[in-house]
Design a protein around this motif. Sequence first.
Motif, PDB file in Angstrom:
ATOM      1  N   ALA A 201       2.899   0.762-149.896  1.00 37.19           N
ATOM      2  CA  ALA A 201       1.780   1.545-149.373  1.00 37.19           C
ATOM      3  C   ALA A 201       2.322   2.792-148.694  1.00 37.19           C
ATOM      4  CB  ALA A 201       0.980   0.717-148.370  1.00 37.19           C
ATOM      5  N   PHE A 202       1.675   3.936-148.935  1.00 32.70           N
ATOM      6  CA  PHE A 202       2.016   5.168-148.245  1.00 32.70           C
ATOM      7  C   PHE A 202       0.866   5.565-147.328  1.00 32.70           C
ATOM      8  CE2 PHE A 202       4.952   5.621-151.863  1.00 32.70           C
ATOM      9  CZ  PHE A 202       6.125   5.884-151.150  1.00 32.70           C
ATOM     10  N   VAL A 203       1.220   5.851-146.084  1.00 28.47           N
ATOM     11  CA  VAL A 203       0.231   6.232-145.080  1.00 28.47           C
ATOM     12  C   VAL A 203       0.233   7.752-144.931  1.00 28.47           C
ATOM     13  CG1 VAL A 203      -0.486   5.981-142.679  1.00 28.47           C
ATOM     14  CG2 VAL A 203       0.548   4.036-143.886  1.00 28.47           C
ATOM     15  N   HIS A 204      -0.952   8.343-144.986  1.00 33.11           N
ATOM     16  CA  HIS A 204      -1.137   9.789-144.866  1.00 33.11           C
ATOM     17  C   HIS A 204      -2.164  10.084-143.787  1.00 33.11           C
ATOM     18  CE1 HIS A 204       0.702  10.648-148.917  1.00 33.11           C
ATOM     19  NE2 HIS A 204       0.263   9.427-149.155  1.00 33.11           N
ATOM     20  N   HIS A 205      -2.206  11.345-143.347  1.00 35.78           N
ATOM     21  CA  HIS A 205      -3.392  11.836-142.650  1.00 35.78           C
ATOM     22  C   HIS A 205      -3.918  13.023-143.436  1.00 35.78           C
ATOM     23  CE1 HIS A 205      -1.425  15.062-139.761  1.00 35.78           C
ATOM     24  NE2 HIS A 205      -0.999  15.196-140.991  1.00 35.78           N
ATOM     25  N   THR A 206      -5.209  13.309-143.287  1.00 40.29           N
ATOM     26  CA  THR A 206      -5.813  14.388-144.062  1.00 40.29           C
ATOM     27  C   THR A 206      -5.614  15.739-143.387  1.00 40.29           C
ATOM     28  OG1 THR A 206      -7.963  14.124-142.983  1.00 40.29           O
ATOM     29  CG2 THR A 206      -7.563  12.826-144.997  1.00 40.29           C
ATOM     30  N   ALA A 207      -5.023  15.746-142.180  1.00 35.33           N
ATOM     31  CA  ALA A 207      -4.776  16.979-141.421  1.00 35.33           C
ATOM     32  C   ALA A 207      -6.070  17.737-141.143  1.00 35.33           C
ATOM     33  CB  ALA A 207      -3.766  17.877-142.147  1.00 35.33           C
ATOM     34  N   ASP A 208      -7.155  17.004-141.045  1.00 38.48           N
ATOM     35  CA  ASP A 208      -8.463  17.580-140.780  1.00 38.48           C
ATOM     36  C   ASP A 208      -8.788  17.447-139.290  1.00 38.48           C
ATOM     37  OD1 ASP A 208     -11.027  18.625-141.168  1.00 38.48           O
ATOM     38  OD2 ASP A 208     -11.350  17.483-143.009  1.00 38.48           O
ATOM     39  N   ARG A 209      -9.997  17.765-138.909  1.00 42.25           N
ATOM     40  CA  ARG A 209     -10.387  17.683-137.512  1.00 42.25           C
ATOM     41  C   ARG A 209     -10.628  16.229-137.115  1.00 42.25           C
ATOM     42  NH1 ARG A 209     -14.805  21.700-137.200  1.00 42.25           N
ATOM     43  NH2 ARG A 209     -15.116  20.967-135.069  1.00 42.25           N
ATOM     44  N   ASN A 210     -10.636  15.958-135.809  1.00 45.08           N
ATOM     45  CA  ASN A 210     -10.781  14.595-135.291  1.00 45.08           C
ATOM     46  C   ASN A 210     -12.120  14.330-134.620  1.00 45.08           C
ATOM     47  OD1 ASN A 210      -8.084  13.962-136.026  1.00 45.08           O
ATOM     48  ND2 ASN A 210      -7.324  14.892-134.144  1.00 45.08           N
ATOM     49  N   ASP A 211     -12.976  15.346-134.523  1.00 43.16           N
ATOM     50  CA  ASP A 211     -14.215  15.191-133.755  1.00 43.16           C
ATOM     51  C   ASP A 211     -15.451  15.016-134.637  1.00 43.16           C
ATOM     52  OD1 ASP A 211     -14.224  17.727-134.796  1.00 43.16           O
ATOM     53  OD2 ASP A 211     -14.799  18.738-132.924  1.00 43.16           O
ATOM     54  N   ASN A 319      14.769   5.851-154.932  1.00 37.29           N
ATOM     55  CA  ASN A 319      15.069   5.835-153.500  1.00 37.29           C
ATOM     56  C   ASN A 319      14.564   4.553-152.859  1.00 37.29           C
ATOM     57  OD1 ASN A 319      16.195   8.589-153.214  1.00 37.29           O
ATOM     58  ND2 ASN A 319      14.140   9.217-153.819  1.00 37.29           N
ATOM     59  N   ARG A 320      15.345   4.036-151.920  1.00 34.34           N
ATOM     60  CA  ARG A 320      14.930   2.821-151.214  1.00 34.34           C
ATOM     61  C   ARG A 320      14.076   3.192-150.014  1.00 34.34           C
ATOM     62  NH1 ARG A 320      15.645  -2.328-151.522  1.00 34.34           N
ATOM     63  NH2 ARG A 320      17.133  -2.082-153.233  1.00 34.34           N
ATOM     64  N   LEU A 321      12.881   2.599-149.960  1.00 42.24           N
ATOM     65  CA  LEU A 321      11.912   2.887-148.911  1.00 42.24           C
ATOM     66  C   LEU A 321      11.354   1.592-148.356  1.00 42.24           C
ATOM     67  CD1 LEU A 321       9.927   5.609-150.860  1.00 42.24           C
ATOM     68  CD2 LEU A 321      11.389   6.069-148.891  1.00 42.24           C
ATOM     69  N   HIS A 322      10.765   1.665-147.172  1.00 45.66           N
ATOM     70  CA  HIS A 322      10.056   0.521-146.630  1.00 45.66           C
ATOM     71  C   HIS A 322       8.775   0.285-147.430  1.00 45.66           C
ATOM     72  CE1 HIS A 322      12.603  -0.081-143.113  1.00 45.66           C
ATOM     73  NE2 HIS A 322      12.644   1.239-142.980  1.00 45.66           N
ATOM     74  N   THR A 323       8.373  -0.975-147.522  1.00 47.42           N
ATOM     75  CA  THR A 323       7.149  -1.305-148.251  1.00 47.42           C
ATOM     76  C   THR A 323       5.953  -0.567-147.664  1.00 47.42           C
ATOM     77  OG1 THR A 323       8.072  -3.507-148.628  1.00 47.42           O
ATOM     78  CG2 THR A 323       5.743  -3.229-149.095  1.00 47.42           C
ATOM     79  N   VAL A 324       5.941  -0.409-146.356  1.00 44.38           N
ATOM     80  CA  VAL A 324       4.920   0.407-145.687  1.00 44.38           C
ATOM     81  C   VAL A 324       5.624   1.644-145.148  1.00 44.38           C
ATOM     82  CG1 VAL A 324       3.185   0.521-143.868  1.00 44.38           C
ATOM     83  CG2 VAL A 324       3.577  -1.638-145.086  1.00 44.38           C
ATOM     84  N   SER A 325       5.365   2.788-145.763  1.00 45.52           N
ATOM     85  CA  SER A 325       6.045   4.028-145.399  1.00 45.52           C
ATOM     86  C   SER A 325       5.041   5.120-145.096  1.00 45.52           C
ATOM     87  CB  SER A 325       6.958   4.503-146.542  1.00 45.52           C
ATOM     88  OG  SER A 325       8.073   3.668-146.703  1.00 45.52           O
ATOM     89  N   GLY A 326       5.491   6.121-144.357  1.00 40.65           N
ATOM     90  CA  GLY A 326       4.710   7.325-144.159  1.00 40.65           C
ATOM     91  C   GLY A 326       5.104   8.367-145.188  1.00 40.65           C
ATOM     92  N   HIS A 327       4.238   9.334-145.409  1.00 39.68           N
ATOM     93  CA  HIS A 327       4.533  10.377-146.377  1.00 39.68           C
ATOM     94  C   HIS A 327       5.861  11.064-146.051  1.00 39.68           C
ATOM     95  CE1 HIS A 327       3.048  14.340-148.457  1.00 39.68           C
ATOM     96  NE2 HIS A 327       4.065  13.793-149.094  1.00 39.68           N
ATOM     97  N   ARG A 328       6.159  11.250-144.768  1.00 43.22           N
ATOM     98  CA  ARG A 328       7.383  11.962-144.394  1.00 43.22           C
ATOM     99  C   ARG A 328       8.645  11.179-144.725  1.00 43.22           C
ATOM    100  NH1 ARG A 328       7.451  12.731-137.932  1.00 43.22           N
ATOM    101  NH2 ARG A 328       5.450  13.714-138.421  1.00 43.22           N
TER     102      ARG A 328
END
Length: 467
Positions: A201-211, A319-328
């Motif tokens: 799984a890759f975790v992202h944010h949409t870089a949009d507003r929070n309100d 590339n070796r990555l964690h099963t739960v990774s962030g986009h970065r």
Amino acid sequence: MGITAMGKTTRLLPLVLTAAALVPLAHENPSPDPSRRSYQEIPLDGLSVRAQTEPYGMVGITWPDGVRDVSARVRVERDGKWTDWQTLHVEDDHGPDPSAPEGIARSGTEPLWVADATGVQASAVTGAGAAVAGAKVVLIQPGVLGSDSEDVGGVEAQAGKAPYPMPLMVSRKRWGADERLRAYNGASCVRPKYTTTVLAAFVHHTADRNDYTRTQVPAMVRAMYAYHVKSRGWCDLGYNFLVDRFGRIFEGRAGGAQLPVLGAHTASYNANSFGVAVIGNFEQTAPPAAMLESTARVIAWKLDANYRSPLATVVLDGNRLHTVSGHRDTKPTACPGTQLYKQLGWLKQRVNTLMGGSFTTPIYVFAQKLGFRNIGQPFWGEHPTRTGRAAYFGTRDVFYSVATGPHSTAGAFRTRFRRLGAGSARIGLPITEAYQVAGGARQKFQRGWLVWDRRDRQVQLVYGRVS
């Protein structure tokens, strides 16, 4: 097998202005219908463009694919007042795998939700300060639907202890996806594409507003869908799932939430993974607890169904990555935001807790005995059926109920049983493996047999009491 577009919009004649000139557009209706959807593109021919526009809710800037090192910013007019300038985030790897392109790709910014604006000023420049040839400002009005104010519905939560159940989810139908839009970039985009299995799984944010408000989120998702397809040239919404700040999970890319749908979220790492995007910008703001919990739940459901540990590592794109990774973790980028990235350790542990820390289901134990090298990886992970549970592997489908125990179908028997409805078939579930008989092979089910005749190479269905 159980596998199984924002509406056609009128391309408005844009008002294109250079420098800082401002010329209003006359509106025939001063109070536009809030349900009306529109899509506007304004060429950004110089260093900036400023215009009065039809009402819109989301803005982004795109430019020809391959142009790098672009800085973009916008300000918008709402209720006669201009906002401050805001930088738009650029994430080149939020998209399809370059080796498996979709549609007619354009590079661009992440879209920004502005709710209700009627004017825009935008700028896009290269690292050298030059104008970006072919750049466009995109303005999307996703409209308002009656269902926007309704709470979660559509894809129902499923009861059960192991594997972790499917969480409650807002279906594409409920958030208002116009499925005709998937044909916008050609016939090859209409049918969803699948990868082999789910490994990570890759975790992202949409870089949009929070309100944003609860009722705005479905419209935000519709606008993002239109932006990914019509502005960026992709086949569909890029992410497999989205989570809002209230903890609601939204079904993303079409093709079946339970299946390994090939997304467009982490470029060359899209294969054998899924992308979860939390809606907002979490570079400086901490993600709410409800958002983190729902992100953990959707990841736990997908990983547990496919027998993947959230504490393990996998190899993707060499590339070796964690099963739960962030986009970065795949490239130098701010995504998913520093404050969210700091929570990945907690997220992995929470997913592990939800999953129970190990795989013990009868189907998993049975598959282990058969050998994953022999049966392949899960394609449709373990899931409930009308009478029990099932998991579809590369070469076999495994079924289980308390009455039958675990058994599998393969080859011609597998094909015929799927056509009969598999776990919902009138013949019931298998109670033996296939075995050889004179002239062919046979497999017993709860209410009959499937019989393969060597002479005509057909599988016949025979109902009857099985002794």
